[in-house]
Each structure stands twice: as structure tokens, then as C-alpha cells.
Design a protein around this motif. Structure first.
Motif, PDB file in Angstrom:
ATOM      1  N   ARG A   1     -40.513  49.451  22.791  1.00  0.00           N
ATOM      2  CA  ARG A   1     -41.917  48.075  22.830  1.00  0.00           C
ATOM      3  C   ARG A   1     -42.034  47.067  21.946  1.00  0.00           C
ATOM      4  O   ARG A   1     -42.160  46.509  21.960  1.00  0.00           O
ATOM      5  N   GLU A   2     -41.699  47.750  20.309  1.00  0.00           N
ATOM      6  CA  GLU A   2     -41.697  47.083  19.602  1.00  0.00           C
ATOM      7  C   GLU A   2     -40.957  45.762  19.710  1.00  0.00           C
ATOM      8  O   GLU A   2     -40.692  44.997  18.959  1.00  0.00           O
ATOM      9  N   ALA A   3     -39.223  46.083  20.512  1.00  0.00           N
ATOM     10  CA  ALA A   3     -39.054  45.295  20.285  1.00  0.00           C
ATOM     11  C   ALA A   3     -38.826  44.176  21.825  1.00  0.00           C
ATOM     12  O   ALA A   3     -38.972  43.032  21.130  1.00  0.00           O
ATOM     13  N   LEU A   4     -39.592  44.596  22.060  1.00  0.00           N
ATOM     14  CA  LEU A   4     -40.378  43.401  22.937  1.00  0.00           C
ATOM     15  C   LEU A   4     -41.552  42.537  22.566  1.00  0.00           C
ATOM     16  O   LEU A   4     -41.194  41.347  23.030  1.00  0.00           O
ATOM     17  N   LYS A   5     -41.691  43.112  21.966  1.00  0.00           N
ATOM     18  CA  LYS A   5     -43.030  42.146  21.304  1.00  0.00           C
ATOM     19  C   LYS A   5     -42.335  41.290  20.283  1.00  0.00           C
ATOM     20  O   LYS A   5     -42.511  40.088  20.533  1.00  0.00           O
ATOM     21  N   ARG A   6     -41.004  41.489  19.713  1.00  0.00           N
ATOM     22  CA  ARG A   6     -40.155  39.876  18.690  1.00  0.00           C
ATOM     23  C   ARG A   6     -39.379  39.188  20.149  1.00  0.00           C
ATOM     24  O   ARG A   6     -39.381  38.223  19.595  1.00  0.00           O
ATOM     25  N   LEU A   7     -39.421  39.349  20.382  1.00  0.00           N
ATOM     26  CA  LEU A   7     -38.134  38.866  21.875  1.00  0.00           C
ATOM     27  C   LEU A   7     -39.341  38.112  23.100  1.00  0.00           C
ATOM     28  O   LEU A   7     -39.165  37.082  23.345  1.00  0.00           O
ATOM     29  N   GLN A   8     -40.745  38.490  22.882  1.00  0.00           N
ATOM     30  CA  GLN A   8     -41.738  37.667  23.520  1.00  0.00           C
ATOM     31  C   GLN A   8     -42.073  36.375  22.713  1.00  0.00           C
ATOM     32  O   GLN A   8     -41.467  35.392  23.044  1.00  0.00           O
ATOM     33  N   TYR A   9     -42.242  36.459  21.127  1.00  0.00           N
ATOM     34  CA  TYR A   9     -42.656  35.782  19.757  1.00  0.00           C
ATOM     35  C   TYR A   9     -41.335  34.770  20.015  1.00  0.00           C
ATOM     36  O   TYR A   9     -41.327  33.019  19.798  1.00  0.00           O
ATOM     37  N   GLU A  10     -39.503  35.578  20.610  1.00  0.00           N
ATOM     38  CA  GLU A  10     -38.220  34.852  20.098  1.00  0.00           C
ATOM     39  C   GLU A  10     -38.322  33.381  21.566  1.00  0.00           C
ATOM     40  O   GLU A  10     -37.529  32.631  21.809  1.00  0.00           O
ATOM     41  N   ARG A  11     -39.453  34.022  22.866  1.00  0.00           N
ATOM     42  CA  ARG A  11     -39.647  32.971  24.566  1.00  0.00           C
ATOM     43  C   ARG A  11     -37.667  33.454  24.540  1.00  0.00           C
ATOM     44  O   ARG A  11     -37.496  32.582  25.760  1.00  0.00           O
ATOM     45  N   LEU A  12     -37.656  35.070  24.969  1.00  0.00           N
ATOM     46  CA  LEU A  12     -36.641  35.389  25.647  1.00  0.00           C
ATOM     47  C   LEU A  12     -36.963  36.146  26.630  1.00  0.00           C
ATOM     48  O   LEU A  12     -36.369  36.227  27.765  1.00  0.00           O
ATOM     49  N   ILE A  13     -38.481  37.365  26.407  1.00  0.00           N
ATOM     50  CA  ILE A  13     -39.011  37.574  27.780  1.00  0.00           C
ATOM     51  C   ILE A  13     -40.560  36.691  27.681  1.00  0.00           C
ATOM     52  O   ILE A  13     -41.450  36.644  26.945  1.00  0.00           O
ATOM     53  N   THR A  14     -41.069  36.833  28.157  1.00  0.00           N
ATOM     54  CA  THR A  14     -42.983  36.708  28.634  1.00  0.00           C
ATOM     55  C   THR A  14     -43.711  37.271  29.772  1.00  0.00           C
ATOM     56  O   THR A  14     -43.065  37.963  30.854  1.00  0.00           O
ATOM     57  N   THR A  15     -44.299  37.480  29.072  1.00  0.00           N
ATOM     58  CA  THR A  15     -45.561  38.432  30.221  1.00  0.00           C
ATOM     59  C   THR A  15     -47.234  37.786  30.688  1.00  0.00           C
ATOM     60  O   THR A  15     -47.393  36.724  30.332  1.00  0.00           O
ATOM     61  N   TYR A  16     -47.104  37.887  32.201  1.00  0.00           N
ATOM     62  CA  TYR A  16     -48.138  37.921  33.000  1.00  0.00           C
ATOM     63  C   TYR A  16     -49.228  38.617  32.948  1.00  0.00           C
ATOM     64  O   TYR A  16     -48.822  40.087  33.401  1.00  0.00           O
ATOM     65  N   PRO A  17     -50.404  38.144  32.620  1.00  0.00           N
ATOM     66  CA  PRO A  17     -50.865  39.765  33.366  1.00  0.00           C
ATOM     67  C   PRO A  17     -51.330  39.740  34.390  1.00  0.00           C
ATOM     68  O   PRO A  17     -51.493  38.388  35.376  1.00  0.00           O
TER      69      PRO A  17
END
Length: 221
Positions: A55-71
Motif C-alpha cells: 500500500r505504501e508503495a502504491l501511494k508513491r507510484l500513484q504520485y509518479e503517474r504509474l498507477i491511477t485509482t478510480y472511485p
């Protein structure tokens, strides 16, 4: 007490950092395909860590535009959008020459040894038989070694992020890029200039390298 893992060479990494690096490179190399769903449990199991580091890794990766989360839909690997190429190149054309020049000025003996080590790896690659994935991993390794040698963590972080995004575009078109080995080999004189402390030559070669990357992609489209 925070659990740690150890890299070759003795560098200790937190589990979150280890998860971040592993997932990041899977996304960059398109081992996790653009648009693919991100499953925390599967990633945790494959990496041998708990869900919290993932989860901590994914937070960083979202900031780096490598993943995105949709509600209400979930988390996905970001698409590779070719229209982003111009924006990414615009940043890299300014900052890659700066990084190369600063690396030439600031590289320590340890940095120069690391750069010469990746240069030797480059010499062992047969351009006629070079595996595309191996070449891309080597390309990333070279860029990251140069950025580290700037000893400017803000510049390094910015360029790592943009180089990751550029590499995803490169990987998307890898089958249409027969000259990739030559592109990676362009790093040889760049490394030599940095190790020699020639900041002007290093900056010029870095800019040419980025411009060549953009043109190669446009020719392949």
C-alpha cells in the motif's frame, strides 16, 4: 522495529522500499500491462511482503503517474499515451543535459566506478543479438547511475520519474525499434565524458540522446 531487506552491496531497504522498486520496474517495463488492474494481495504474495508495504508503495507510484485509482472501480496501471511524449521530452531535454553536466562535476570515485561498471556491461552486449528487455534494463541502470552522480536528490527524483515514463513509451514500441541497441550504446561516450569530468561534452551528448529518443519514437508511430 521496521523490517529490512538487504541489496547486493549491503544497502538495507525497508520492505516498503523493496516493494516500491519491484512494482515500479514491473510497471515501467510493461510487465504489468497498461490498464491492468492492480491487486494488492497478489503483489504482496508475489513479493513476499505484507499488504502494508505494498500500500505504501502504491501511494508513491500513484504520485509518479504509474498507477491511477478510480472511485468504486479500483486501481490500475496507467495507460501509455503517446501524446505525453512531447511533454516528457520537453522536461528531459532541459534536465538531462543539466544532470550529465553536474554528474561530470560532482561524481565521486564510487560514482565513477559504478558508471564504468555499467559501461563494461554495455561492451558485453552484442548489438545483433541483444535481448530487447536486457537492453532496456541496462538503459534504466545507466540513467539512474548518472542521476545519482549529480548528488542532487531533487534533480535525481525528477529525472527518474520522467525517465520511467519515457521508458514505458519505448517499451510500447519496442518491436518497431530495430535500432535500440545503437540508442543504448550512445551512453558509452556519455559515460566517458562524465568520468573524465568533461561537463560540456556530457551535456551535449545527453541532449542529443534525448532528442534521438523522441525522433525514433515518432518515426515508429
Amino acid at each position: 522495529m521496521q523490517q529490512v531487506a538487504t541489496e547486493p552491496g549491503g544497502e538495507e531497504l525497508s520492505l516498503a522500499e523493496r516493494a516500491y522498486r519491484a512494482i515500479r520496474d514491473q510497471l515501467v517495463m510493461l510487465e504489468i500491462r497498461p490498464g491492468a488492474p492492480i491487486n494488492e494481495d497478489q503483489l504482496a504474495q508475489s513479493l513476499g511482503v505484507g499488504r502494508t508495504p505494498v500500500r505504501e508503495a502504491l501511494k508513491r507510484l500513484q504520485y509518479e503517474r504509474l498507477i491511477t485509482t478510480y472511485p468504486r472501480r479500483g486501481t490500475f496501471a496507467t495507460d501509455v499515451n503517446i501524446t505525453d511524449l512531447a511533454h516528457i521530452s520537453e522536461v528531459r531535454q532541459e534536465l538531462e543535459p543539466l544532470a550529465a553536466a553536474q554528474a561530470a562535476r560532482r561524481a565521486t570515485a564510487t560514482d565513477r566506478a559504478a558508471l564504468m561498471a555499467v559501461r563494461r556491461e554495455l561492451e558485453n552486449v552484442d548489438p545483433r543479438r541483444g535481448d530487447a528487455t536486457e537492453l532496456m534494463h541496462l538503459d534504466l541502470q545507466i540513467h539512474r547511475a548518472i542521476y545519482a552522480a549529480t548528488h542532487n536528490p531533487y534533480l535525481e527524483d525528477t529525472l527518474v520519474r520522467h525517465d520511467n515514463l519515457a521508458t514505458r513509451i519505448w517499451c510500447l514500441f519496442i518491436d518497431r525499434l530495430p535500432g535500440m541497441a545503437g540508442h543504448v550504446e550512445e551512453h558509452r561516450p556519455l559515460i566517458e565524458a562524465i568520468v573524465a569530468g568533461d561537463s560540456d561534452t556530457a551535456a551535449r551528448l545527453a541532449r542529443s540522446h534525448v532528442e534521438g529518443f523522441e525522433q525514433a519514437i515518432r518515426d515508429a508511430i
